[in-house]
Design an enzyme around this catalytic site. Structure first.
Site, PDB file in Angstrom:
ATOM      1  N   THR A  37      40.557  55.740  -7.648  1.00 35.08           N
ATOM      2  CA  THR A  37      41.203  56.143  -6.393  1.00 35.08           C
ATOM      3  C   THR A  37      42.529  55.387  -6.313  1.00 35.08           C
ATOM      4  O   THR A  37      42.886  54.641  -7.239  1.00 35.08           O
ATOM      5  CB  THR A  37      40.340  55.728  -5.187  1.00 35.08           C
ATOM      6  OG1 THR A  37      40.321  54.296  -5.114  1.00 35.08           O
ATOM      7  CG2 THR A  37      38.914  56.268  -5.291  1.00 35.08           C
ATOM      8  N   THR A 134      29.576  43.053   2.514  1.00 34.87           N
ATOM      9  CA  THR A 134      30.588  42.303   3.272  1.00 34.87           C
ATOM     10  C   THR A 134      29.997  41.621   4.508  1.00 34.87           C
ATOM     11  O   THR A 134      28.998  42.092   5.067  1.00 34.87           O
ATOM     12  CB  THR A 134      31.697  43.280   3.717  1.00 34.87           C
ATOM     13  OG1 THR A 134      32.566  42.623   4.634  1.00 34.87           O
ATOM     14  CG2 THR A 134      31.122  44.506   4.424  1.00 34.87           C
ATOM     15  N   ASP A 135      30.646  40.557   4.942  1.00 32.86           N
ATOM     16  CA  ASP A 135      30.222  39.891   6.180  1.00 32.86           C
ATOM     17  C   ASP A 135      30.526  40.734   7.426  1.00 32.86           C
ATOM     18  O   ASP A 135      30.027  40.455   8.507  1.00 32.86           O
ATOM     19  CB  ASP A 135      30.885  38.510   6.320  1.00 32.86           C
ATOM     20  CG  ASP A 135      32.410  38.534   6.352  1.00 32.86           C
ATOM     21  OD1 ASP A 135      32.997  39.633   6.202  1.00 32.86           O
ATOM     22  OD2 ASP A 135      33.019  37.460   6.526  1.00 32.86           O
ATOM     23  N   GLU A 136      31.373  41.767   7.244  1.00 26.68           N
ATOM     24  CA  GLU A 136      31.777  42.565   8.412  1.00 26.68           C
ATOM     25  C   GLU A 136      30.603  43.329   9.026  1.00 26.68           C
ATOM     26  O   GLU A 136      30.693  43.786  10.162  1.00 26.68           O
ATOM     27  CB  GLU A 136      32.896  43.534   8.045  1.00 26.68           C
ATOM     28  CG  GLU A 136      34.139  42.821   7.560  1.00 26.68           C
ATOM     29  CD  GLU A 136      35.427  43.616   7.687  1.00 26.68           C
ATOM     30  OE1 GLU A 136      35.420  44.670   8.329  1.00 26.68           O
ATOM     31  OE2 GLU A 136      36.429  43.161   7.135  1.00 26.68           O
ATOM     32  N   TYR A 160      34.538  51.373   8.457  1.00 27.32           N
ATOM     33  CA  TYR A 160      34.282  50.696   7.170  1.00 27.32           C
ATOM     34  C   TYR A 160      33.002  49.870   7.233  1.00 27.32           C
ATOM     35  O   TYR A 160      32.099  50.031   6.406  1.00 27.32           O
ATOM     36  CB  TYR A 160      35.475  49.799   6.790  1.00 27.32           C
ATOM     37  CG  TYR A 160      35.138  48.777   5.718  1.00 27.32           C
ATOM     38  CD1 TYR A 160      34.873  49.173   4.419  1.00 27.32           C
ATOM     39  CD2 TYR A 160      35.054  47.409   6.031  1.00 27.32           C
ATOM     40  CE1 TYR A 160      34.534  48.242   3.438  1.00 27.32           C
ATOM     41  CE2 TYR A 160      34.726  46.471   5.058  1.00 27.32           C
ATOM     42  CZ  TYR A 160      34.463  46.894   3.761  1.00 27.32           C
ATOM     43  OH  TYR A 160      34.121  45.973   2.796  1.00 27.32           O
ATOM     44  N   LYS A 164      29.358  50.258   5.271  1.00 30.22           N
ATOM     45  CA  LYS A 164      28.768  49.219   4.415  1.00 30.22           C
ATOM     46  C   LYS A 164      27.383  48.832   4.938  1.00 30.22           C
ATOM     47  O   LYS A 164      26.454  48.588   4.170  1.00 30.22           O
ATOM     48  CB  LYS A 164      29.680  47.990   4.344  1.00 30.22           C
ATOM     49  CG  LYS A 164      30.989  48.197   3.613  1.00 30.22           C
ATOM     50  CD  LYS A 164      30.845  48.543   2.133  1.00 30.22           C
ATOM     51  CE  LYS A 164      30.358  47.381   1.287  1.00 30.22           C
ATOM     52  NZ  LYS A 164      30.391  47.723  -0.166  1.00 30.22           N
ATOM     53  N   ASN A 189      36.158  37.220   3.358  1.00 28.22           N
ATOM     54  CA  ASN A 189      37.441  37.717   2.822  1.00 28.22           C
ATOM     55  C   ASN A 189      37.824  37.059   1.501  1.00 28.22           C
ATOM     56  O   ASN A 189      37.907  35.834   1.416  1.00 28.22           O
ATOM     57  CB  ASN A 189      38.570  37.439   3.813  1.00 28.22           C
ATOM     58  CG  ASN A 189      38.525  38.374   4.998  1.00 28.22           C
ATOM     59  OD1 ASN A 189      37.545  38.375   5.740  1.00 28.22           O
ATOM     60  ND2 ASN A 189      39.556  39.162   5.179  1.00 28.22           N
ATOM     61  N   ARG A 224      39.413  34.559   9.836  1.00 28.58           N
ATOM     62  CA  ARG A 224      38.652  35.018   8.678  1.00 28.58           C
ATOM     63  C   ARG A 224      38.242  33.794   7.858  1.00 28.58           C
ATOM     64  O   ARG A 224      38.873  32.742   7.945  1.00 28.58           O
ATOM     65  CB  ARG A 224      39.498  35.974   7.809  1.00 28.58           C
ATOM     66  CG  ARG A 224      39.943  37.271   8.539  1.00 28.58           C
ATOM     67  CD  ARG A 224      38.743  38.148   8.837  1.00 28.58           C
ATOM     68  NE  ARG A 224      39.057  39.419   9.466  1.00 28.58           N
ATOM     69  CZ  ARG A 224      38.997  39.636  10.778  1.00 28.58           C
ATOM     70  NH1 ARG A 224      38.696  38.652  11.611  1.00 28.58           N
ATOM     71  NH2 ARG A 224      39.226  40.844  11.266  1.00 28.58           N
ATOM     72  N   HIS A 308      39.538  45.389  16.656  1.00 33.73           N
ATOM     73  CA  HIS A 308      39.765  44.265  15.735  1.00 33.73           C
ATOM     74  C   HIS A 308      38.743  43.135  15.933  1.00 33.73           C
ATOM     75  O   HIS A 308      38.723  42.494  16.994  1.00 33.73           O
ATOM     76  CB  HIS A 308      41.182  43.734  16.006  1.00 33.73           C
ATOM     77  CG  HIS A 308      41.737  42.871  14.935  1.00 33.73           C
ATOM     78  ND1 HIS A 308      43.025  42.389  14.976  1.00 33.73           N
ATOM     79  CD2 HIS A 308      41.205  42.394  13.787  1.00 33.73           C
ATOM     80  CE1 HIS A 308      43.259  41.659  13.915  1.00 33.73           C
ATOM     81  NE2 HIS A 308      42.159  41.638  13.176  1.00 33.73           N
TER      82      HIS A 308
END
Ligand code: NAD
Ligand code: DAU
Length: 368
Positions: A37, A134-136, A160, A164, A189, A224, A308
């Site tokens: 991509t 991810t930690d998100e 996103y 995940k 991150n 982060r 955010h």
């Protein structure tokens, strides 16, 4: 000796993983499956063409039959699954690709692994599906709240992170329902070589060198937890070697910084670098340092990212206590290495930014 399928191995973290793995385990087989991509770049794997253990396959993780054939043909015993749409801002503008690749693609891979490893005579001895997440997925922390442990409730806030989170749940379900041997890691991150210049650190660095503004979202106080990419990949290696099957491991740098602190540090390091190397002024004449100015003068506060997340912080004590893992790089050493890499690899980022890397890699490597 392991036989790995690395999905997304032409992206930022995946490519760093492949270089590290073949350096540390030169006798292993490493097959990269990548759809190339906008974020995938064959040049990220330059230097590995002649390596007997390395193979690049241009393909999509959603092609289940093709993945099954690859697992059989290459007798893959370890899938390391990096492939994803990874940029939060893009997920806000266009979430569909995130659902298709991160959810649909992960499910397709799981189905392929189940078919070959659990339902056929071709199963390797000790297979493992490692899922890179991810930690998100844990959402946002307030100042003073304890860092995310693996038991923190899921609360994803962007398309996103929601995609995940869904993929994490599918991986877990395939373990509990079908007995697929899996491990999952949720990391904070990353920064380092080959990071696409849409993410904070490379974007700010290149803008600074080119004398463009440094766009900070909101008040710049979002936090982060930064980790040098090689430390992330070393942690993944430890989990593949010794992680408990079915388990989840958080990976972090114990390195919380506000976005403003990151950008200001970057400005200081660039000034230092220009002071030490006179040739930089000729290469980057638009950088404010050349005219006696300061990088910080370019900082511009812009409209905040919708939804955010305020703060991420990782509690990596399970990884430390069970697997004896800790990062090797401090923020300072990792940051300096990263700056040096971007200064030494100007041709890479210029080609990425103007899109010419597509044509260059087609000429170098053909369509695969
Ligand atoms: P990246 O965007 O740099 O690379 C993603 C790679 O996946 C690209 O090479 C792309 O071509 C490939 N890809 C995308 N869709 C595909 C598909 N359908 N089939 C095959 N290949 C496809 O991403 P990254 O920053 O290297 O992140 C890698 C993984 O690590 C992701 O799963 C991400 O969620 C996770 N992660 C990233 C960070 C970070 O800070 N960057 C932190 C924690 C976890
Ligand atoms: O926490 C792990 C995640 O880190 C990964 O799962 C993602 O794949 C990865 O992209 C990263 O997500 P972030 O959104 O935290 O990274 P990004 O580099 O996009 O932004 C970092 C912070 O900087 C964030 O608070 C938004 C801010 N930012 C970003 C950009 C691109 C700015 O202020 N200005 C910018 O121009």
């Amino acid at each position: 000796m392991r036989r790995l399928l690395v999905t997304g191995g032409a992206g930022f973290i995946g490519a760093n993983f492949v270089h590290l793995h073949l350096r540390e385990y030169p006798d292993d087989r490493v097959v990269v499956l990548d759809a190339l991509t906008y974020a995938g770049n064959r040049a990220n794997l330059a230097g590995l063409e002649g390596h007997p253990g390395f193979r690049f396959v241009h393909g999509d993780i959603r092609e289940q039959e093709r993945v099954e054939a690859l697992l059989r043909e290459e007798r893959i015993d370890t899938v390391v699954h990096f492939a994803a749409e990874s940029h939060v801002d893009r997920s806000i503008v266009g979430p569909d690709a995130f659902i298709e690749t991160n959810v649909g693609g992960t499910h397709s891979l799981l189905k392929a692994a189940r078919a070959v490893w659990l339902e056929s005579d071709d199963a390797p001895a000790d297979p493992l599906f490692h899922h890179v997440s991810t930690d998100e997925v844990y959402g946002s922390l307030e100042a003073g709240e304890a860092p995310f442990t693996e038991a923190h409730p899921y609360a994803p806030n962007s398309p996103y992170s929601a995609s995940k989170a869904a993929s994490d749940h599918l991986v877990r379900a395939y373990h509990h329902t079908y007995g697929l041997p899996v491990t999952t890691s949720n990391c904070s991150n990353n920064y380092g070589p080959y990071q696409f210049p849409e993410k904070l650190i490379p974007l700010m660095l290149i803008n600074l060198l080119e004398g463009r503004s440094l766009p900070i979202y909101g008040d710049g106080r979002n936090v982060r937890d930064w980790l040098y990419v090689e430390d992330h990949n070393r942690a993944i290696e430890r989990i593949i070697e010794s992680g408990r099957r079915g388990e989840v491991y958080n990976i972090g740098g114990n390195c919380e910084r506000t976005n403003l602190e990151i950008v200001e540090r970057l400005c200081d390091l660039v000034e230092e670098a220009f002071g030490e190397d006179e040739s930089l002024a000729a290469r980057f004449p638009a950088c404010p340092v050349v005219k006696g100015g300061h990088g910080r003068d370019l900082i511009t506060y812009v409209k905040d990212r919708p939804g955010h997340d305020r703060r991420y912080a990782i509690d990596a004590s399970r990884l430390r206590d069970e697997l004896g893992f800790g990062p090797r790089e401090s923020f300072d050493s990792g940051f300096r290495k990263t700056l040096r890499w971007y200064l030494e690899n100007e041709a890479w980022w210029r080609a990425v930014m103007d899109g010419s890397y597509r044509e260059w890699t087609r000429v170098q490597y053909g369509d695969c």
